[in-house]
Design an enzyme around this catalytic site. Structure first.
Site: not given
Ligand code: SF4
Length: 281
Positions: A12, A41, A74, A96, A126, A194, A224, A265
């Site tokens: 991303c 990660h 994060h 980010c 995060e 996001c 994620n 990631s």
């Protein structure tokens, strides 16, 4: 075997930026470059950054001197920036901008006196960072971290302001939005999931409905990626791998079509290895 890669998957914006900042810093400086916690990660990419750029990972700043410290994508609580300044470390902030948006939304809700509910994994860096920023703004604020939307609905507070971990499942955000509307609750909510997370989830869900087997590639420590596995498993036989070495020929027996997706990631070189191996089965 027919292999299709999800329309949106893999690296991303925030991860690309973090890697760019870290590698540029390491190349331009004679000082040691470290990341505070894992930069992203994905263990394979972290290992590559160490091997090719000498970028090390530290889990605490105690005793660290004469180094560039890259703040992970994060984020971290504000105290860590202050500690780095006291120790005269050169901080490179790779937080980010979408994570900064959640931190700012949390600060804003606390400033206005709302009880804050953060939907996410309590131990995730995060969430620890968001909590730290919100508490800095208002130490007496009422703040709760809930892992699921269902937990929040069950708690049914009279007042609430809700933010989400950036990588939370988008469908859960929509579920809460519906619940608030149907029950005309006076809750405030900000969609802080996001765009990359949302696109990857939509694309994985769409692909998983059309294939026999889904392979989800990403760090086992990547939230994620784990959520992509859960989504895909609702429609197809789904397996989570970090690398090509974990593929099992038995997974593909009787399958004619295989879908592939990857967490935010996961570097493209890992995806390419896995896809090539599946195609050669
Ligand atoms: S997953 Fe989203 S919030 Fe996290 S680094 Fe990537 S773009 Fe930023």
């Amino acid at each position: 075997m027919d292999v299709e890669i999800a329309q949106h998957s893999g690296f991303c914006y925030g991860v690309k930026e973090a890697i760019k900042l870290a590698t540029e810093t390491a190349e331009a400086s004679d000082r040691r470059t470290v990341t505070f916690g894992p930069l992203i990660h994905n263990p394979q990419e972290i290992e590559r950054l160490g091997r090719e750029y000498g970028i090390e990972r530290v889990d605490a700043l105690d005793g660290l001197t004469d180094a560039n410290v890259v703040i992970r994508a994060h984020g971290v609580p504000p105290e860590e920036f202050e500690r780095a300044a006291v120790q005269n470390l050169a901080v490179v902030d790779a937080t980010c901008r979408f994570v900064t948006d959640v931190q700012n939304a949390a600060i804003d809700f606390c400033r206005k006196g709302y009880p804050l509910y953060i939907v996410g994994e309590p131990q995730h860096p995060e969430i620890v960072g968001i909590l730290g920023h919100a508490r800095r703004e208002r130490p007496d604020a009422e703040i709760h971290v809930v892992e699921t939307v269902d937990e929040l609905i069950a708690a049914n507070p009279a007042r609430a302001a809700v933010v989400f971990q950036t990588t939370h499942e988008y469908a859960k955000y929509k579920r809460l939005e519906r619940h608030i509307r149907e029950h005309t609750l006076p809750w405030k909510m900000k969609n802080t999931i996001c765009g990359a997370t949302k696109s990857n989830q939509y694309a994985a869900d769409e692909l998983a409905r059309r294939v026999d087997v889904m392979i989800v590639i990403g760090g086992k420590n990547s939230g994620n990626t784990r959520r992509l596995v859960e989504l895909c498993a609702m429609h197809a036989r789904s397996h989570h791998v970090e690398t090509v070495a974990e593929l099992d020929r038995g997974w593909f027996e009787g399958a004619t079509k295989v879908g592939v997706t990857a967490g935010a990631s996961t570097p493209q070189w890992v995806v390419d290895d896995v896809v090539a191996a599946i195609e050669s089965l």
